[in-house]
Design a protein around this motif. Sequence first.
Motif, mmCIF file in Angstrom:
data_model
loop_
_atom_site.group_PDB
_atom_site.id
_atom_site.type_symbol
_atom_site.label_atom_id
_atom_site.label_comp_id
_atom_site.label_asym_id
_atom_site.label_seq_id
_atom_site.Cartn_x
_atom_site.Cartn_y
_atom_site.Cartn_z
ATOM 1 N N HIS A 1 0.825 -1.206 0.000
ATOM 2 C CA HIS A 1 0.000 0.000 0.000
ATOM 3 C C HIS A 1 0.859 1.257 0.000
ATOM 4 O O HIS A 1 0.350 2.356 -0.199
ATOM 5 C CB HIS A 1 -0.923 0.014 1.220
ATOM 6 N N SER A 2 2.153 1.087 0.236
ATOM 7 C CA SER A 2 3.066 2.224 0.267
ATOM 8 C C SER A 2 3.385 2.677 -1.158
ATOM 9 O O SER A 2 3.920 1.904 -1.960
ATOM 10 C CB SER A 2 4.358 1.845 1.002
ATOM 11 N N SER A 3 3.050 3.915 -1.469
ATOM 12 C CA SER A 3 3.338 4.436 -2.811
ATOM 13 C C SER A 3 4.844 4.525 -3.049
ATOM 14 O O SER A 3 5.313 4.363 -4.180
ATOM 15 C CB SER A 3 2.698 5.815 -2.985
ATOM 16 N N ARG A 4 5.597 4.752 -1.987
ATOM 17 C CA ARG A 4 7.053 4.844 -2.133
ATOM 18 C C ARG A 4 7.643 3.518 -2.596
ATOM 19 O O ARG A 4 8.502 3.485 -3.479
ATOM 20 C CB ARG A 4 7.672 5.266 -0.806
ATOM 21 N N LYS A 5 7.170 2.413 -2.013
ATOM 22 C CA LYS A 5 7.675 1.092 -2.404
ATOM 23 C C LYS A 5 7.272 0.771 -3.841
ATOM 24 O O LYS A 5 8.078 0.276 -4.634
ATOM 25 C CB LYS A 5 7.152 0.017 -1.449
ATOM 26 N N LEU A 6 6.018 1.056 -4.195
ATOM 27 C CA LEU A 6 5.559 0.772 -5.549
ATOM 28 C C LEU A 6 6.308 1.611 -6.576
ATOM 29 O O LEU A 6 6.641 1.129 -7.663
ATOM 30 C CB LEU A 6 4.057 1.023 -5.651
ATOM 31 N N GLN A 7 6.580 2.865 -6.248
ATOM 32 C CA GLN A 7 7.343 3.713 -7.162
ATOM 33 C C GLN A 7 8.765 3.194 -7.330
ATOM 34 O O GLN A 7 9.328 3.243 -8.431
ATOM 35 C CB GLN A 7 7.358 5.150 -6.643
ATOM 36 N N SER A 8 9.342 2.686 -6.237
ATOM 37 C CA SER A 8 10.682 2.115 -6.320
ATOM 38 C C SER A 8 10.692 0.895 -7.241
ATOM 39 O O SER A 8 11.596 0.735 -8.076
ATOM 40 C CB SER A 8 11.167 1.725 -4.922
ATOM 41 N N HIS A 9 9.677 0.034 -7.110
ATOM 42 C CA HIS A 9 9.568 -1.131 -7.993
ATOM 43 C C HIS A 9 9.377 -0.698 -9.445
ATOM 44 O O HIS A 9 9.961 -1.291 -10.360
ATOM 45 C CB HIS A 9 8.387 -2.005 -7.558
#
Length: 222
Positions: free
Chosen positions: A87-95
Amino acid sequence: MGGIDKRVFEVFFGNRPIDHVQTFEPQGGGFPQKQDKRLTERGGTLRYERTDVGTVVCTLFPANTKDFCQREDSIVLDWIVKPKALHSSRKLQSHWRAFISYMECTSVDGEPSALDKIRVGYLRFTRLLVIDGRVAKRKVVETVEKIVGYALTIGLSGFLLMLINVVGSSGDKEKVKAEIEAVSHQLSEANGVIHAQNERIVALERRIDAIQTAKAAQRRLP
């Protein structure tokens, strides 16, 4: 998407034509006939797959063609123990940034930037790689093991030689104690260097992500 498998979610570039060639194909025992053959590239893939124990494995698959492929079959980008972390946008953006960089670096028509090359190089160095269907040991682990093994081998060999010389020449216990302390200090410094290198790798990844985020924000400005 993952088709009918609800445990799999995929984002991919799909197939695209990159060239065409003419070949002569046999025709049932007759004379070969000239035929056009289209060459295609299968784009990169970002896959999320839920395991039987509830964790999520995030995997990158490179772009490839029939005659051009990467050394690795895939890169295990992340192993998420708690799926809520997605749910973390930061993690998804990193991926997502890793996915785009990997596509640029593995596509035959890719135009990777310096940041793309650094990011993919970092992933290949620190993440698990699947090569020929088998999970290979992380390069960073192999490097650290070599450094530690080298430091211990050289340090121990030097220590034994000095110990033999000191004991054989004078038998001075104070000198032996001093040599032991010196070798221990050198080994401690070697461990400190290894730890510092690992910290630099993590800091470099964070810096790359920050630069990429800033560039993306600038592009969104009117």
